[in-house]
Design a protein around this motif. Structure first.
Motif, PDB file in Angstrom:
ATOM      1  N   GLU A  44      76.322  75.007  82.299  1.00 37.83           N
ATOM      2  CA  GLU A  44      76.943  74.672  83.328  1.00 37.83           C
ATOM      3  C   GLU A  44      77.215  75.452  84.290  1.00 37.83           C
ATOM      4  O   GLU A  44      78.057  75.141  85.145  1.00 37.83           O
ATOM      5  CB  GLU A  44      77.589  73.507  83.249  1.00 37.83           C
ATOM      6  CG  GLU A  44      77.257  72.475  81.928  1.00 37.83           C
ATOM      7  CD  GLU A  44      77.863  71.061  81.956  1.00 37.83           C
ATOM      8  OE1 GLU A  44      78.195  70.593  83.049  1.00 37.83           O
ATOM      9  OE2 GLU A  44      78.021  70.509  80.905  1.00 37.83           O
ATOM     10  N   HIS A  67      87.598  77.073  84.907  1.00 33.82           N
ATOM     11  CA  HIS A  67      87.021  77.038  83.710  1.00 33.82           C
ATOM     12  C   HIS A  67      86.817  78.714  83.159  1.00 33.82           C
ATOM     13  O   HIS A  67      86.343  78.838  82.168  1.00 33.82           O
ATOM     14  CB  HIS A  67      85.885  76.021  83.471  1.00 33.82           C
ATOM     15  CG  HIS A  67      86.283  74.774  83.665  1.00 33.82           C
ATOM     16  ND1 HIS A  67      86.955  73.839  82.722  1.00 33.82           N
ATOM     17  CD2 HIS A  67      85.837  73.779  84.638  1.00 33.82           C
ATOM     18  CE1 HIS A  67      87.278  72.912  83.120  1.00 33.82           C
ATOM     19  NE2 HIS A  67      86.238  72.764  84.321  1.00 33.82           N
ATOM     20  N   TYR A 126      83.545  65.773  92.937  1.00 30.94           N
ATOM     21  CA  TYR A 126      82.294  65.592  93.046  1.00 30.94           C
ATOM     22  C   TYR A 126      81.719  64.402  93.573  1.00 30.94           C
ATOM     23  O   TYR A 126      80.592  64.238  93.876  1.00 30.94           O
ATOM     24  CB  TYR A 126      81.697  65.953  91.332  1.00 30.94           C
ATOM     25  CG  TYR A 126      82.075  67.056  90.983  1.00 30.94           C
ATOM     26  CD1 TYR A 126      83.210  66.968  89.942  1.00 30.94           C
ATOM     27  CD2 TYR A 126      81.562  68.268  91.492  1.00 30.94           C
ATOM     28  CE1 TYR A 126      83.460  68.394  89.666  1.00 30.94           C
ATOM     29  CE2 TYR A 126      82.032  69.565  91.082  1.00 30.94           C
ATOM     30  CZ  TYR A 126      83.211  69.443  90.005  1.00 30.94           C
ATOM     31  OH  TYR A 126      83.736  70.734  89.903  1.00 30.94           O
TER      32      TYR A 126
HETATM   33  N1  SS9 Z   1      78.883  65.611  80.285  1.00 30.42           N
HETATM   34  C1  SS9 Z   1      79.936  66.580  80.562  1.00 30.42           C
HETATM   35  C2  SS9 Z   1      79.670  67.138  81.791  1.00 30.42           C
HETATM   36  C3  SS9 Z   1      80.644  68.203  82.201  1.00 30.42           C
HETATM   37  N2  SS9 Z   1      80.127  69.231  82.910  1.00 30.42           N
HETATM   38  C4  SS9 Z   1      81.134  70.258  83.261  1.00 30.42           C
HETATM   39  C5  SS9 Z   1      82.100  69.803  84.333  1.00 30.42           C
HETATM   40  C6  SS9 Z   1      82.822  70.856  85.077  1.00 30.42           C
HETATM   41  C7  SS9 Z   1      83.752  70.514  85.847  1.00 30.42           C
HETATM   42  C8  SS9 Z   1      84.423  71.357  86.658  1.00 30.42           C
HETATM   43  S1  SS9 Z   1      85.980  70.983  87.788  1.00 30.42           S
END
Ligand code: SS9
Ligand code: ZN
Length: 345
Positions: A119, A161, A325
């Motif tokens: 990701e 992260h 988001y």
């Molecule tokens: N199904 C879980 C998907 C999580 N995806 C990453 C989320 C990163 C958030 C940053 S604040």
């Protein structure tokens, strides 16, 4: 309140993330920063400036040099191999593989070594975007160094992260950690970081876990049921020198303001007792009830209360943009925190 912002964030726009078994458009999109900027301007919270360039040095105080080198050259190597799509890893050094063994020379092997999930797509403009995002944070920090009480770093991509030598969760450079280290390098004795993003700031925790000059507190979705899954439990209290300076508040899906603010009050009590010279807020607003990837239930007025509670600490406070988001609401929610802080809401 000063806002620091760079258009360079637009250079990073991953085309897809692997979610529920399918490649889907990235939630971490440029319109997030545009919406926050529009709200900052509409609410006239203060001047908006471009970042100064503090170079790689402050980034290298936090991130491993080989990791930074990899990030800087990755896209050109990928393109030289004939690729034009986003770079995403598919092989990782899981348990009992040699995580600290020889780093592969193969690009794909290095990509998996320096990532913890699928990701954080690397695109043609990612290096410039993440470099500028760190300069945005450092410029806001410099404003406080020069005597201001607060500043807002409208960072994109986010950073909490990212660890010393890994990317993931839309993050590449840990902006909150970089400015925290900058405060300390400029003479601060203690800095507190409060991470209010819905997701545990695993990267930030990792970076300061064995240190007592940084207190880290994070309020987030319980990792038993929520990303990043493998860090963020309440029993993670620091190690060695750092024991007692790490505070995790994992909360269940469906948590609303009452449960969330109880954790905030406790975290603020611990921060007050720590008496830091500065406070860094990892400001994610994906705790919002309509966030597409999160499961808390905060509503827009709650972000005003959040800012008010943080202001009651009476500390020099640097806000660093992290997640959020629900693009239609991210501007109101992020700026509500800032206006609540300034008592202007
Ligand atoms: N199904 C879980 C998907 C999580 N995806 C990453 C989320 C990163 C958030 C940053 S604040
Ligand atoms: Zn998040």
């Amino acid at each position: 309140m000063l806002t620091v912002y760079s258009d360079d964030h637009r250079l990073h726009f991953g085309q897809s993330e692997l979610v529920d078994g399918k490649l889907q458009p990235c939630f971490e999109m440029p319109s997030r920063a545009d919406t926050v900027l529009a709200r900052v301007r509409q609410q006239e919270i203060g001047e908006v400036i471009e970042p100064k360039d503090f170079g790689l040095e402050p980034i290298l105080q936090v991130h491993d040099a080989a990791y930074v080198e990899f990030l800087k050259g990755a896209w050109d190597r990928w393109a030289a191999d004939g690729h034009s799509c986003d770079m995403l890893p598919s092989t990782f050094p899981a348990r009992r593989l040699r995580r600290d063994g020889p780093i592969p020379t193969a690009l794909h092997g290095q990509l998996g070594h320096y990532c913890f999930d699928t990701e954080a797509p690397i695109t043609a403009g990612t290096w410039q975007a993440v470099y500028s995002s760190a300069q945005v944070a450092l410029t806001a920090q410099d404003h406080i160094r020069q005597g201001a009480n607060t500043a807002f770093a409208l960072c994109r991509p986010p950073g909490h992260h990212a660890g010393s030598d890994f990317m993931g969760g839309y993050c590449f450079f840990n902006n909150a950690a970089i400015v925290t280290q900058a405060f300390l390098d400029q003479g601060a004795k203690r800095v507190a970081i409060l991470d209010v993003d819905y997701h545990h700031g695993n990267g930030t925790q990792e970076l300061f876990y064995e240190r007592s000059d940084v207190l880290f507190a994070s309020i987030h979705g319980d990792p038993l049921v929520e990303y990043p899954y493998y860090l963020g439990h309440a029993d993670e209290r620091g190690e060695g020198e750092g024991t007692g300076f790490n505070h995790n508040y994992p909360l269940p899906h469906g948590t609303g303001w009452d449960g969330w603010s109880a954790a905030l009050d406790d975290a603020c009590r611990k921060i007050a007792a720590y008496a830091p010279d500065a406070l860094v807020i990892s400001l994610g607003v994906d705790t919002y009830k309509d966030d597409p990837i999160s499961k808390f239930k905060l509503d827009s007025p709650d972000y005003i209360r959040m800012g008010q509670r943080i202001a009651a600490l009476g500390l020099p406070t640097l806000f660093i943009m992290e997640g959020g988001y629900a693009v239609e609401a991210i501007g109101v929610n992020a700026v509500n925190v800032l206006q609540g802080y300034e008592g202007a809401a």
